[in-house]
Design an enzyme around this catalytic site. Structure first.
Site, short mmCIF file in Angstrom:
data_model
loop_
_atom_site.label_atom_id
_atom_site.label_comp_id
_atom_site.label_asym_id
_atom_site.label_seq_id
_atom_site.Cartn_x
_atom_site.Cartn_y
_atom_site.Cartn_z
N CYS A 115 -0.43 4.09 2.55
CA CYS A 115 -0.38 3.89 4.01
C CYS A 115 -0.16 2.42 4.33
CB CYS A 115 -1.63 4.44 4.67
SG CYS A 115 -3.17 4.04 3.83
N SER A 116 -1.19 1.69 4.71
CA SER A 116 -0.94 0.33 5.19
C SER A 116 -2.13 -0.60 4.93
CB SER A 116 -0.64 0.37 6.68
OG SER A 116 -1.74 0.97 7.36
N CYS A 117 -2.90 -0.34 3.89
CA CYS A 117 -4.07 -1.18 3.61
C CYS A 117 -3.65 -2.64 3.47
CB CYS A 117 -4.75 -0.71 2.32
SG CYS A 117 -5.28 1.01 2.43
N CYS B 243 0.89 -1.16 0.00
CA CYS B 243 0.00 0.00 0.00
C CYS B 243 0.92 1.20 0.00
CB CYS B 243 -0.93 0.04 1.22
SG CYS B 243 -1.89 1.57 1.25
FE FE Z 1 -3.45 2.09 3.14
#
Ligand code: FE
Length: 209
Positions: free
Chosen positions: A117-119, A114
């Protein structure tokens, strides 16, 4: 707790640059405010985190991959509509609403990041590892995927293409690693032990027994 991805929709496209630098501090402050306003129950929050840390983990994803290895019809259904197939197994909820399964083959290796961010597909893989959320991985996975893979110990044959999938608020990916040779006689449980978390992110391969 990882955020809920509302900021993906920010009009300027760069919401993170406006935020304080320490995410843990930001989260703590938010939690305090929401608790004081009576909007959240700290015990309920703890329970959600507990659930994703201990009860839901990469075993869910490994079960899906093992089933796909064993059953071509399941594999086809998973490739066609992963969200529906994994929901039927009970793997649904936060951050797993729109799943896509991508299959590694003799010619293509898939890898997930991602960049914003951090999906991450929580219902299948649990909480993302720290490196997945790091600036370095997010930037380099796209720019120099082969180099990143090599650092994870994955060296691909020259002819093999690398496809990098960027997760979004809408879509999460599950990599279906290639089934190792010599696993013909193994059942679902035995196969699951070969399927690591990293192999389902694409930064690893399934373990050869
Ligand atoms: Fe994300």
């Amino acid at each position: 707790m990882p955020h809920d991805h509302a900021d993906h929709d920010s009009p300027n496209g760069h919401p993170h640059t406006l935020l304080p630098s320490d995410p843990a501090l930001r989260v703590k402050a938010l939690e305090t405010i929401l608790t004081q306003k009576g909007l959240i129950e700290p015990a309920a929050l703890d329970e959600i985190i507990e659930t994703y840390e201990t009860k839901i983990g990469p075993r869910n994803g490994a079960r899906v991959v093992a089933k796909a290895w064993l059953d071509p019809a399941f594999m086809a259904a998973l490739r066609a509509d992963a969200t529906a197939v994994v929901s039927e197994l009970g793997y649904y909820g936060r951050q797993g609403e729109h799943m896509i399964a991508v299959e590694n083959t003799d010619t293509v290796h898939n890898m997930v990041v991602c960049t914003l961010c951090s999906c991450y597909p929580w219902p299948l893989l649990g909480i993302p590892p720290t490196w997945y959320k790091s600036d370095a991985y997010r930037a380099r996975a796209v720019r120099e995927p082969r180099k990143v893979l090599a650092e994870f110990g994955v060296v691909l044959p020259d002819g093999m293409a690398v496809r990098v999938w960027d997760s979004t608020a809408e879509t999460r990916y599950l990599v279906i690693p290639q089934r190792p040779v010599g696993t013909e006689g193994l059942d679902e449980a035995a196969l699951m032990d070969l399927i690591t978390r990293d192999s389902m992110i694409g930064t690893g391969l399934a373990v050869t027994p």
